[in-house]
Design a protein around this motif. Structure first.
Motif, short mmCIF file in Angstrom:
data_model
loop_
_atom_site.label_atom_id
_atom_site.label_comp_id
_atom_site.label_asym_id
_atom_site.label_seq_id
_atom_site.Cartn_x
_atom_site.Cartn_y
_atom_site.Cartn_z
N GLY A 62 -6.59 -6.12 3.55
CA GLY A 62 -5.84 -6.58 4.71
C GLY A 62 -4.46 -5.99 4.75
N LYS A 63 -3.67 -6.44 5.71
CA LYS A 63 -2.30 -5.96 5.88
C LYS A 63 -1.39 -7.14 6.20
CE LYS A 63 0.44 -2.45 8.28
NZ LYS A 63 0.43 -1.32 9.23
N VAL A 64 -0.20 -7.11 5.64
CA VAL A 64 0.78 -8.17 5.87
C VAL A 64 1.93 -7.57 6.68
CG1 VAL A 64 2.32 -9.85 4.81
CG2 VAL A 64 0.18 -9.25 3.68
N ILE A 65 2.24 -8.18 7.81
CA ILE A 65 3.29 -7.69 8.70
C ILE A 65 4.26 -8.81 9.02
CG2 ILE A 65 1.77 -5.94 9.74
CD1 ILE A 65 1.43 -7.84 12.13
N GLY A 113 5.65 -6.55 13.76
CA GLY A 113 4.53 -5.67 13.50
C GLY A 113 4.77 -4.69 12.38
N PHE A 114 5.92 -4.78 11.71
CA PHE A 114 6.26 -3.86 10.62
C PHE A 114 5.62 -4.35 9.33
CE2 PHE A 114 9.03 -2.46 7.16
CZ PHE A 114 9.04 -1.09 7.39
N GLY A 115 4.97 -3.42 8.60
CA GLY A 115 4.32 -3.79 7.35
C GLY A 115 5.32 -4.17 6.28
N LEU A 116 5.06 -5.27 5.58
CA LEU A 116 5.98 -5.77 4.55
C LEU A 116 5.53 -5.31 3.17
CD1 LEU A 116 6.55 -9.45 5.75
CD2 LEU A 116 8.13 -7.52 5.95
N GLY A 148 2.41 -2.34 3.54
CA GLY A 148 1.97 -3.73 3.70
C GLY A 148 0.49 -3.95 3.45
N ASN A 149 -0.24 -2.92 2.99
CA ASN A 149 -1.68 -3.05 2.74
C ASN A 149 -1.93 -3.58 1.34
OD1 ASN A 149 -2.41 -1.88 5.31
ND2 ASN A 149 -1.83 0.11 4.45
N TYR A 150 -3.08 -4.23 1.15
CA TYR A 150 -3.43 -4.76 -0.16
C TYR A 150 -4.94 -4.81 -0.32
CZ TYR A 150 -4.92 -9.18 1.97
OH TYR A 150 -5.58 -10.13 2.70
N GLU A 192 0.42 -12.35 9.40
CA GLU A 192 1.75 -12.15 9.99
C GLU A 192 2.67 -13.24 9.44
OE1 GLU A 192 4.07 -12.53 14.28
OE2 GLU A 192 1.97 -11.88 14.27
N MET A 193 3.70 -12.83 8.70
CA MET A 193 4.60 -13.78 8.07
C MET A 193 5.82 -14.01 8.94
SD MET A 193 4.40 -12.78 4.02
CE MET A 193 4.89 -14.44 3.58
N SER A 194 6.24 -15.26 9.02
CA SER A 194 7.41 -15.63 9.83
C SER A 194 8.61 -15.86 8.92
CB SER A 194 7.12 -16.89 10.65
OG SER A 194 6.75 -17.96 9.80
N GLU A 195 9.82 -15.57 9.44
CA GLU A 195 11.03 -15.73 8.65
C GLU A 195 11.30 -17.20 8.35
OE1 GLU A 195 14.30 -13.91 10.56
OE2 GLU A 195 13.51 -11.88 10.43
N SER A 196 11.78 -17.46 7.16
CA SER A 196 12.14 -18.82 6.76
C SER A 196 13.60 -19.05 7.09
CB SER A 196 11.90 -19.02 5.27
OG SER A 196 12.35 -20.28 4.86
#
Length: 518
Positions: free
Chosen positions: A27-30, A34-37, A57-59, A92-96
Motif C-alpha cells: 500500500g501507500k501512505v499519503i 496526496g504527497f507520499g509520507l 510512502g510505499n510499504y 491517508e493520514m491527517s495532521e494531529s
C-alpha cells in the motif's frame, strides 16, 4: 515413543500452517495533499512485526489476515486499520492538532501554541505535583530547558532560580537575581507562599521578546503562574491531593573513626596530635578492642542527622453554574529538617477564586490567597563544627561537671584549640519566623467587540508581614567556651536592627489596565 514422535510432527504441521496463513500486504501512505509520507511506522498490532514506508510512502508487510495494522507518524494522528483479508491497504493520514491549539499565557493575554514564535516553556499541573516539594519552582527542576533550579535544602527555603544563566538586575549586591513571578496578574519576587497543588500551569518566558511587556523587571526572565479555577456548568468536584514521606541524608561525607584517627595522629609525626590521643585515653579510658585507641568512637554526622518527615495535604472544591465558576481550597504543608534540632517549616493556605459573567459584555472576578507560615531556622554553624569534631570525644562528658545546663564535652579539655561540639550551637539557638501573606486580585472585563476586543481593569493588593525572633540562650561549657548574657544582648540588638532594615516588608497595592485583542 510413537506418541511422542507423532506429537512432534503434529506441532511441525501446525507451525507450517500458521506460517502459511500470513499474507503480503502492500500500500501507500499519503497526507491530505496526496504527497507520499516517508518513514511512517507500520506495526502489526500486538506484535513486534512491522516496517516503515520508503521515500515515496510505499510499504510491504507480511501479516496475519485477521490482525490490525497500526500506522503512526510524528505530527499525524495514529490510525488502526483491520486487514480483514485485504492485500492492499492505502492510508491517508491527517495532521494531529493536539498541542498546536493549546492556549499559552503570554504577557497580559493568551496565544495558541501554533502561533507562538517566542521562547516559552509550559508545565502542566499533573507534572508539577509529581515532585514532592513545598516550593513550586523546586518541582520544575529538570522539566524546563534553560531553567536552572538550585535547591537551598533547608525547610521552607526558596530555591535559586536562573533563567538563561546569571543576570545583573537589580545589581544591588544582594545576589537576588530571581525572575519576576506573575501569579494571576500579580507581581511577586518570591512565591514560597504558593502551594504546588493550587497551580494549573506554569509558563516560563525565556527570551526578550516574550517578556518585553514587563520592562526591566523581566531582565532575569518571567514565570507566569495560573492557579486552578472551576468550570461553568459543572457540578461541585472535591479533590484531595496528599503525600507523606521521610527525608534521609544522602552522600554524607564518610569521616574517620577513632582507630583511623588515632593511627593518623600517631603517624603524623606531630607530638601535639599524639598527646591529644593520650589525653583522650586518660580522660575516657582505653578501648577493649584496641587498647591503643580511646573509648569514644563518635560519628558526629550520625549524631546531628535524623530522618525528617515531609507531608502535604490539599483539599479543593471546584465547579460552576451557567454564568459562574468557582474554586475553593485549603492546603497544609509540613517539613522537618534533617539537622536534629528545632528545625521545621509549616504552612497553611486558604484560596478562593470566583468568576461571574454578569452580562454578555461584563465579567467580574476575584482571587484571594491567605497564607500563614511558621519556620524554625537551623543553625548552619553546626555543620562546620561536626566536620572538624574529633571522633575521640563523646557528645556528653559526665566529667565536665561545671557545664551548664548540659554536660557537653569540650575538645579543649583534650588540648585542642576549639570546643568543636556542634550540639552547643544546635541546642542553645532558637530562630523563629512567622510569615503571613494576603494576596487579593479583583478584575472587571468589558467585551467591547465580541471575540475581538476587550478592556480589563485589575486591582491587585499583596501584603507581607514577618515576625522574626532570634534567641541566643546562655550556656557554660568552660571558661573559654560559653555564651554570656552580655554577648546575647549585643548580638540581639544587632540582629533586631537588621530585621528592621531588611526583613520586614510591605508590598503596596497597584492597579493595572489592559486593552488588547483576544
Amino acid at each position: 515413543m510413537r506418541k511422542l514422535i507423532l506429537l512432534f510432527f503434529l506441532s511441525l504441521l501446525i507451525t507450517a500452517v500458521n506460517a502459511q496463513e500470513k499474507i503480503s500486504i502492500t500500500g501507500k501512505v499519503i497526507d491530505n495533499t496526496g504527497f507520499g509520507l516517508p518513514g511512517v511506522s507500520i506495526l502489526e498490532k500486538g506484535t513486534m512485526n512491522g516496517t516503515v514506508t520508503d521515500v515515496n510512502g510505499n510499504y510491504t508487510l507480511q501479516a496475519s489476515p485477521q490482525s490490525t495494522l497500526v500506522f503512526s507518524f510524528m505530527g499525524f494522528a495514529t490510525q488502526e486499520i483491520p486487514i480483514a483479508g485485504k492485500t492492499t491497504i492505502n492510508v491517508e493520514m491527517s495532521e494531529s492538532v493536539v498541542g498546536l491549539n493549546e492556549v499559552v499565557v503570554v504577557g497580559y493575554g493568551t496565544q495558541k501554541m501554533k502561533d507562538l514564535t517566542s521562547s516559552i516553556s509550559t508545565v502542566k499541573a499533573e507534572d508539577i505535583v509529581k515532585t514532592p516539594s513545598g516550593q513550586t519552582m523546586q518541582a520544575l527542576q529538570g522539566k524546563v530547558a534553560g531553567l536552572q533550579v538550585i535547591s537551598a535544602g533547608a525547610p521552607g527555603a526558596s530555591p535559586t532560580i536562573r533563567v538563561r544563566g546569571i543576570g545583573s538586575y537589580p545589581g544591588n549586591g544582594t545576589n537576588n537575581e530571581n525572575p519576576l513571578y506573575v501569579v494571576d496578574g500579580m507581581f511577586f519576587d518570591n512565591i514560597d507562599f504558593l502551594s504546588p497543588s493550587d497551580i494549573a500551569s506554569v509558563s516560563v518566558l525565556k527570551d526578550a521578546s516574550s517578556s518585553a511587556i514587563y520592562g526591566v523587571r523581566a531582565a532575569n526572565g518571567v514565570v507566569l503562574i495560573t492557579t486552578k479555577s472551576g468550570l461553568k456548568d459543572q457540578k461541585a468536584q472535591i479533590t484531595y491531593n496528599g503525600y507523606y514521606g521521610m527525608q534521609v541524608a544522602q552522600n554524607v561525607v564518610k569521616m574517620a573513626n577513632s582507630e583511623q584517627f588515632t593511627n593518623w595522629a600517631n603517624e603524623s609525626g606531630s607530638t601535639a596530635e599524639a598527646s591529644f590521643i593520650l589525653n583522650a585515653m586518660q580522660r575516657y579510658g582505653r578501648s577493649r578492642v584496641n587498647p591503643n585507641v580511646p573509648v569514644p568512637n563518635t560519628n558526629w554526622y550520625n549524631e546531628i542527622l535524623r530522618p525528617a518527615p515531609i507531608q502535604s495535604h490539599n483539599l479543593t472544591v471546584a465547579g460552576g453554574q451557567a454564568k459562574t465558576s468557582y474554586s475553593i481550597g485549603g492546603d497544609y504543608f509540613g517539613q522537618s529538617g534533617i539537622l536534629d534540632m528545632e528545625n521545621d517549616y509549616q504552612r497553611f493556605n486558604l484560596r478562593s477564586k470566583i468568576d461571574y459573567e454578569a452580562t454578555d459584555w461584563l465579567t467580574i472576578g476575584a482571587n484571594v490567597i491567605l497564607s500563614d507560615a511558621t519556620k524554625h531556622a537551623e543553625d548552619n554553624g553546626a555543620w562546620g563544627l561536626a566536620y572538624f569534631a574529633v571522633p575521640t570525644m563523646p557528645v556528653i562528658d559526665e566529667l565536665n561537671t561545671t557545664a551548664n545546663p548540659t554536660n557537653y564535652s569540650n575538645a579543649k579539655d583534650l588540648g585542642y584549640r576549639d570546643g568543636q561540639n556542634p550540639f552547643v550551637a544546635m541546642d542553645y539557638t532558637n530562630n523563629l519566623m512567622k510569615i503571613r501573606r494576603t494576596m487579593a486580585n479583583f478584575y472587571i472585563k468589558l467585551n467591547l467587540i465580541p471575540e475581538k476586543l476587550h478592556f480589563q481593569s485589575t486591582y491587585n493588593n499583596a501584603n507581607t508581614f514577618i515576625n522574626d525572633r532570634h534567641v541566643l540562650l546562655p550556656y557554660y561549657i568552660a571558661d573559654d567556651f560559653n555564651r554570656q548574657f552580655a554577648e546575647i544582648t549585643k548580638r540581639t540588638e544587632t540582629y533586631v536592627n537588621k530585621i528592621w532594615d531588611n526583613v520586614l516588608s510591605y508590598n503596596n497595592s497597584f492597579e493595572d489596565h489592559n486593552l488588547g485583542v483576544v
